[in-house]
Design a protein around this motif. Sequence first.
Motif, PDB file in Angstrom:
ATOM      1  N   ALA A 199       0.850  -1.203   0.000  1.00 15.50           N
ATOM      2  CA  ALA A 199       0.000   0.000   0.000  1.00 15.50           C
ATOM      3  C   ALA A 199       0.874   1.236   0.000  1.00 15.50           C
ATOM      4  O   ALA A 199       2.050   1.200   0.385  1.00 15.50           O
ATOM      5  CB  ALA A 199      -0.928   0.007   1.219  1.00 15.50           C
ATOM      6  N   ARG A 259      -3.061  -1.252  -2.541  1.00 17.09           N
ATOM      7  CA  ARG A 259      -4.083  -0.356  -2.000  1.00 17.09           C
ATOM      8  C   ARG A 259      -3.497   1.038  -1.796  1.00 17.09           C
ATOM      9  O   ARG A 259      -2.273   1.200  -1.663  1.00 17.09           O
ATOM     10  CB  ARG A 259      -4.621  -0.877  -0.658  1.00 17.09           C
ATOM     11  CG  ARG A 259      -5.135  -2.303  -0.707  1.00 17.09           C
ATOM     12  CD  ARG A 259      -6.323  -2.494   0.212  1.00 17.09           C
ATOM     13  NE  ARG A 259      -7.416  -3.069  -0.534  1.00 17.09           N
ATOM     14  CZ  ARG A 259      -8.653  -3.203  -0.075  1.00 17.09           C
ATOM     15  NH1 ARG A 259      -8.964  -2.769   1.138  1.00 17.09           N
ATOM     16  NH2 ARG A 259      -9.588  -3.737  -0.815  1.00 17.09           N
ATOM     17  N   THR A 260      -4.389   2.024  -1.733  1.00 18.87           N
ATOM     18  CA  THR A 260      -3.963   3.413  -1.596  1.00 18.87           C
ATOM     19  C   THR A 260      -4.850   4.135  -0.597  1.00 18.87           C
ATOM     20  O   THR A 260      -6.070   3.936  -0.586  1.00 18.87           O
ATOM     21  CB  THR A 260      -4.038   4.141  -2.952  1.00 18.87           C
ATOM     22  OG1 THR A 260      -3.281   3.422  -3.920  1.00 18.87           O
ATOM     23  CG2 THR A 260      -3.496   5.549  -2.838  1.00 18.87           C
ATOM     24  N   GLN A 320      -5.905   1.097  -8.326  1.00 14.86           N
ATOM     25  CA  GLN A 320      -5.908   0.516  -6.988  1.00 14.86           C
ATOM     26  C   GLN A 320      -7.161   0.908  -6.198  1.00 14.86           C
ATOM     27  O   GLN A 320      -7.651   2.039  -6.334  1.00 14.86           O
ATOM     28  CB  GLN A 320      -4.674   0.996  -6.195  1.00 14.86           C
ATOM     29  CG  GLN A 320      -3.355   0.504  -6.711  1.00 14.86           C
ATOM     30  CD  GLN A 320      -2.815   1.333  -7.870  1.00 14.86           C
ATOM     31  OE1 GLN A 320      -3.482   2.236  -8.362  1.00 14.86           O
ATOM     32  NE2 GLN A 320      -1.609   1.026  -8.306  1.00 14.86           N
ATOM     33  N   PRO A 321      -7.677  -0.002  -5.355  1.00 11.13           N
ATOM     34  CA  PRO A 321      -8.724   0.389  -4.410  1.00 11.13           C
ATOM     35  C   PRO A 321      -8.243   1.562  -3.546  1.00 11.13           C
ATOM     36  O   PRO A 321      -7.106   1.567  -3.074  1.00 11.13           O
ATOM     37  CB  PRO A 321      -8.938  -0.873  -3.571  1.00 11.13           C
ATOM     38  CG  PRO A 321      -8.496  -1.992  -4.448  1.00 11.13           C
ATOM     39  CD  PRO A 321      -7.351  -1.444  -5.253  1.00 11.13           C
ATOM     40  N   GLY A 357     -13.486   5.507  -5.048  1.00 10.44           N
ATOM     41  CA  GLY A 357     -12.938   5.091  -3.766  1.00 10.44           C
ATOM     42  C   GLY A 357     -13.930   5.240  -2.625  1.00 10.44           C
ATOM     43  O   GLY A 357     -14.981   5.878  -2.751  1.00 10.44           O
ATOM     44  N   PHE A 366      -8.358  -1.130   6.395  1.00 13.51           N
ATOM     45  CA  PHE A 366      -8.452  -1.069   4.941  1.00 13.51           C
ATOM     46  C   PHE A 366      -7.190  -1.632   4.299  1.00 13.51           C
ATOM     47  O   PHE A 366      -7.259  -2.355   3.293  1.00 13.51           O
ATOM     48  CB  PHE A 366      -8.651   0.381   4.514  1.00 13.51           C
ATOM     49  CG  PHE A 366      -8.632   0.605   3.022  1.00 13.51           C
ATOM     50  CD1 PHE A 366      -9.765   0.379   2.257  1.00 13.51           C
ATOM     51  CD2 PHE A 366      -7.474   1.032   2.384  1.00 13.51           C
ATOM     52  CE1 PHE A 366      -9.749   0.582   0.871  1.00 13.51           C
ATOM     53  CE2 PHE A 366      -7.445   1.237   1.013  1.00 13.51           C
ATOM     54  CZ  PHE A 366      -8.590   0.990   0.260  1.00 13.51           C
ATOM     55  N   ILE A 367      -6.036  -1.333   4.880  1.00 16.32           N
ATOM     56  CA  ILE A 367      -4.764  -1.813   4.327  1.00 16.32           C
ATOM     57  C   ILE A 367      -4.584  -3.315   4.547  1.00 16.32           C
ATOM     58  O   ILE A 367      -4.069  -4.024   3.684  1.00 16.32           O
ATOM     59  CB  ILE A 367      -3.590  -1.030   4.966  1.00 16.32           C
ATOM     60  CG1 ILE A 367      -3.613   0.431   4.489  1.00 16.32           C
ATOM     61  CG2 ILE A 367      -2.244  -1.690   4.655  1.00 16.32           C
ATOM     62  CD1 ILE A 367      -2.638   1.332   5.199  1.00 16.32           C
ATOM     63  N   THR A 388      -5.408  -6.465   4.120  1.00 15.05           N
ATOM     64  CA  THR A 388      -6.255  -7.362   3.334  1.00 15.05           C
ATOM     65  C   THR A 388      -6.201  -8.805   3.852  1.00 15.05           C
ATOM     66  O   THR A 388      -7.090  -9.602   3.553  1.00 15.05           O
ATOM     67  CB  THR A 388      -5.828  -7.348   1.858  1.00 15.05           C
ATOM     68  OG1 THR A 388      -4.430  -7.653   1.764  1.00 15.05           O
ATOM     69  CG2 THR A 388      -6.063  -5.962   1.254  1.00 15.05           C
TER      70      THR A 388
END
Length: 268
Positions: free
Chosen positions: A129, A152-153, A209-210, A236, A262-263, A265
């Motif tokens: 991320a 991810r971002t 990215q999500p 997003g 969120f980061i 996963t």
Amino acid sequence: MTRLPIRPLGRLLGALSPELAAELARFLATRPMGRSRRPDPEGAVPVTFRFGLAGLRWGEQGPRVLALHGWQGRASQFRGLGERLAARGYQLIALDAPAHGRSPGREADPVVFADALQEVAAELGPLHAVVGHSMGGASALLALSRGLDAVRTVAIAAPAGLAGVLARMSRGLGLPEPARRRFFEKMHRRTGLAPEALDIDQLAARIAQPMLVVHDHDDAVIPFDDARRIARATQGELLATRGLGHRAVLHDAAVLEHVAGFIDTRAA
């Protein structure tokens, strides 16, 4: 010390010499003041990258998360997130941007910030991320649009575009229109990109990215509407808060738990 009346001075200087007023604005927009050299927080490991950039690391192993602070910020601002991610089995590497903290340089801009992210990412290897606060968030979006690879971002209190930032700065300095135009031209020459090109509506098509967008309704630095624009353009998730402002959002426990979740996963 008496504070100088910036707007009247900017208005007067802009009327007398638009070129000089624009150069002053460019200087203020690219030269961070009062570089922070505070002691590293407990638990953070100092790191130095091969091109001389510096940062802090939390966590000894696991997927890597790269974070970048905003204008006149510092790597240690990510302590809370770093501790949470380390507890989840991740590494957070927070970068001191050029001309900030322990990193070299005297001037910077969003493109320089984005270049630094890409240099460090190339050295670190695969990123899980990327997280950016304020200008660091905008620069992360630029880097992603130019090929920075991350699963991810997270963009925290980030502006939706450089043109809006420069326009707000011009108003704050009281620049007349001729000086404002010259200021924009100087920033274009410095970055190599027109301010309008560094806009989420121009970048989003190249960002896959999500995305988690975090922004406080009471942010006095970057309008909340910028967060809406970023979330809409990138499809997003938007996490909206109240009462935290521009910087405290980085230290709020509930926000940090949401960002870490969120980061992470692997916990899904």
